[in-house]
Design a protein around this motif. Structure first.
Motif, PDB file in Angstrom:
ATOM      1  N   ALA A 216       0.860  -1.185   0.000  1.00  0.00           N
ATOM      2  CA  ALA A 216       0.000   0.000   0.000  1.00  0.00           C
ATOM      3  C   ALA A 216       0.891   1.228   0.000  1.00  0.00           C
ATOM      4  N   CYS A 217       0.827   2.021  -1.048  1.00  0.00           N
ATOM      5  CA  CYS A 217       1.660   3.217  -1.180  1.00  0.00           C
ATOM      6  C   CYS A 217       0.831   4.443  -0.816  1.00  0.00           C
ATOM      7  N   VAL A 231      -6.877   2.087   3.398  1.00  0.00           N
ATOM      8  CA  VAL A 231      -6.149   0.930   2.866  1.00  0.00           C
ATOM      9  C   VAL A 231      -7.099  -0.252   2.716  1.00  0.00           C
ATOM     10  N   THR A 234      -9.365   0.132  -0.289  1.00  0.00           N
ATOM     11  CA  THR A 234      -8.644  -0.051  -1.553  1.00  0.00           C
ATOM     12  C   THR A 234      -8.399  -1.527  -1.830  1.00  0.00           C
ATOM     13  N   LEU A 235      -8.035  -2.289  -0.804  1.00  0.00           N
ATOM     14  CA  LEU A 235      -7.842  -3.728  -0.992  1.00  0.00           C
ATOM     15  C   LEU A 235      -9.150  -4.391  -1.433  1.00  0.00           C
ATOM     16  N   LEU A 245      -1.279  -8.206   2.274  1.00  0.00           N
ATOM     17  CA  LEU A 245      -0.535  -6.953   2.418  1.00  0.00           C
ATOM     18  C   LEU A 245       0.822  -7.216   3.076  1.00  0.00           C
ATOM     19  N   VAL A 248       3.490  -1.121   4.127  1.00  0.00           N
ATOM     20  CA  VAL A 248       3.026   0.214   3.764  1.00  0.00           C
ATOM     21  C   VAL A 248       4.254   1.021   3.377  1.00  0.00           C
ATOM     22  N   THR A 282       1.023  -1.591 -10.696  1.00  0.00           N
ATOM     23  CA  THR A 282       0.200  -0.659  -9.931  1.00  0.00           C
ATOM     24  C   THR A 282      -1.242  -0.786 -10.384  1.00  0.00           C
ATOM     25  N   ILE A 290      -3.980   6.898  -1.856  1.00  0.00           N
ATOM     26  CA  ILE A 290      -3.644   5.486  -1.696  1.00  0.00           C
ATOM     27  C   ILE A 290      -3.469   4.851  -3.068  1.00  0.00           C
ATOM     28  N   ILE A 292      -2.251   0.924  -4.724  1.00  0.00           N
ATOM     29  CA  ILE A 292      -1.900  -0.468  -4.454  1.00  0.00           C
ATOM     30  C   ILE A 292      -0.921  -0.958  -5.515  1.00  0.00           C
TER      31      ILE A 292
END
Length: 560
Positions: A216-217, A231, A234-235, A245, A248, A282, A290, A292
């Motif tokens: 997770a960026c 996060v 987004t997942l 994950l 981070v 990406t 966020i 991923i």
């Protein structure tokens, strides 16, 4: 199999097990030998086996106990029955015969205890006593995938293995190289399947194993709860399992963010800083900062940017291992670099092979502090050691002064700084003597290397007039043999010659001595730099010990 960052405790009850313990320690160099203080000299001393074992277990420390398996079971089961029921959180626990003739894994099947048992058995040239049905049948523990992979559901996994043991065939979907040599009943169209994927799935009959290949960026900060929620959302948007994950990743400018650190801890993944390396796919960036990133294989977080460096200033106590506070020992086990005066650094050992020692002269405090910040700013875990307490005439003040002088250095200010207290020489000497510091007291250094002697004299006069108990650090040296006698002359102007004085030399170290005298009999020839001098107040008193080994000295907490 053992994690170098969580060294095992090799617990020894008698000298007959030392040779075996050393052979195991050679296999796991970062591990420490915990010896029963009354019987054996180890790296860490303990006095009561049951409480020590339970403390190690509660701290999730792998335990290799060189004693009967029944002893280990009784020590742990009496107080930790509720934890023993949860196989997912227990550390590996093994019993090893004193002579190395038997290796018995007891707890921690999901923590790799059987793998550790095999490693120890190989080192001792014996066969491990492994009794786990699945592992005996298939040659591997299906519920304990290797590093970089995580089992999705342990309860489902137990039922899955039970079906396999009953004879059901299996297929493997996905890349699982560790299963290539396993003796599994494979069939191309089997109903049961082991699926290795980062994506979430609830297909019946599948044992889900998730590679930790998702990063997770973050590019925008918010509260801890908000980061965790963003996060997670987004997942879910990409149908990725939360367990996939791996880390981070955030820009270096966010390194000092407390909310980001708390969020990574809540997500139970490492927090790294820097830019995303090549090789990731990406999956799109959200407007809330966020993004991923997906790797084709498990991600080693240490290859992503750098960690936030830490600098921990610790006190070793007076010298003996049993007087070092657990937090200081823990900081040492986590350290990449250990800095300090060489004598104190050597006292802090033993060290793991990866740890780097930076030993310097005792007069190079500021250079040492600056070097520590430079190392920590590179993402390393750094420990600066002092004897006694780091805040009492020791390195904590120098470290803070170095940081104060470099407040514009963003790399230094981003370092996670903490100071761990220790048992000071004054407190250790006072405890040996009884309680001479039981009322108001002060600590004074008689060294004029860093302050004028006139200042020392002024403080001595005021402390004497205030009737404070005084603890003298650095009382004499070869360069200034006269200063203690001058200090005593000043005290005698205010204090009775019968004032009690405690002299503690090398307290907590080999050859320690403790004696009691009076102010009129004290002379500098009785003292050296290793001696702590405690001058009593007008109310300090003493009485003989029942063992006739000197006196108990104490200062009442009241005045008549």
């Amino acid at each position: 199999m053992l994690n170098d960052r969580i060294p095992a405790a090799i617990v020894v009850l008698g000298t007959g097990a030392i040779d075996t313990a050393r052979r195991i320690q050679a296999r796991y160099p970062g591990s420490l030998i915990h010896g029963l203080a009354s019987r054996v000299q180890g790296d860490v001393a303990f006095t009561e086996l049951g409480s020590h074992m339970r403390e190690l277990y509660a701290r999730n420390t792998p335990i290799i106990a060189l004693c009967a398996a029944g002893i280990v079971i009784r020590c742990l089961a009496s107080a930790l029955a509720h934890q023993l029921a949860d196989k997912t959180v227990e550390p590996p626990v093994l019993a090893v015969a004193e002579d190395g003739s038997a290796v018995v894994p007891l707890l921690g099947g999901l923590g790799g205890v059987n793998v550790i048992a095999r490693e120890i058995a190989a080192a001792l040239s014996v066969a491990p006593a492994i009794t786990t049905s699945g592992e005996l049948r298939f040659g591997t523990c299906l519920l304990n995938p290797p590093a970089g992979y995580v089992l999705a559901d342990i309860e489902h996994g137990k039922r899955f293995v039970s079906d396999l043991l009953a004879g059901a065939p299996i297929r493997v979907d996905g890349d699982a190289p560790w299963l290539d040599t396993a003796d599994l009943p494979r069939a191309e169209h089997a109903n049961l399947a082991i699926r290795i994927t980062p994506y979430a799935s609830e297909v019946a009959g599948e044992l889900m194993i998730h590679p930790r290949c998702v990063v997770a960026c973050l590019t925008a900060l918010s509260s801890e709860d908000s980061i965790v929620e963003r996060v997670g959302e987004t997942l879910r948007e990409h149908r990725l399992a939360p367990m996939s994950l791996a880390a981070v990743l955030a820009p270096l400018s966010m390194m000092a963010s407390a909310s980001l650190a708390a969020a990574a801890q809540a997500l139970d993944v490492p927090l790294r800083f820097g830019t995303l390396p090549a090789g990731f796919e990406t999956l799109g960036a959200r407007d809330d900062g966020i993004m991923i990133a997906l790797s084709p294989r498990p991600v080693d977080p240490s290859t992503l940017g750098q960690a936030r460096g830490t600098l921990t200033v610790i006190g070793l106590g007076p010298g003996s291992a049993d007087l070092m506070v657990p937090a200081a020992r823990h900081a040492l086990t986590q350290a990449d670099d250990i800095l300090g005066y060489e004598t104190y650094v050597r006292m802090a050992g033993p060290f793991a092979p990866h740890q780097v020692l930076h030993c310097t002269d005792n007069r190079e405090e500021m250079q040492r502090a600056r070097h520590a910040f430079e190392l920590a700013s590179e993402g390393r875990n750094v420990v600066v050691v002092s004897s006694g307490d780091p805040g009492v005439f020791a390195m904590a003040a120098a470290v803070l002064e170095a940081l104060d002088q470099a407040r514009d250095n963003k790399q230094w200010t981003a370092v996670g700084l903490s100071i761990v207290p220790g048992v000071s020489a004054a407190l250790a000497t006072a405890a040996r003597a009884g309680a001479p510091l039981g009322h108001d007291f002060c600590m004074l250094s008689l060294s004029d290397n860093l302050k004028p002697w006139a200042v020392i004299e002024t403080r001595l006069r005021h402390a004497a007039q205030a009737d404070l108990v005084m603890a003298f650090y650095n009382p004499v040296s070869r360069a200034r043999p006269w200063q203690l006698d001058r200090a005593l002359d000043i005290l005698r102007e205010q204090r009775s010659g019968s004032t009690l004085v405690v002299l503690g030399r090398n307290i907590g170290r080999p050859g320690e001595t403790l004696s009691t005298t009076t102010l009129d009999k004290l002379h500098s020839s009785q003292v050296d730099m290793r001696t702590m001098v405690i001058i009593g107040s007008s109310t300090t008193r003493s009485f003989p010990r029942t063992d006739r080994d000197g006196d108990w000295v104490y200062t009442p907490r009241w005045y008549e």
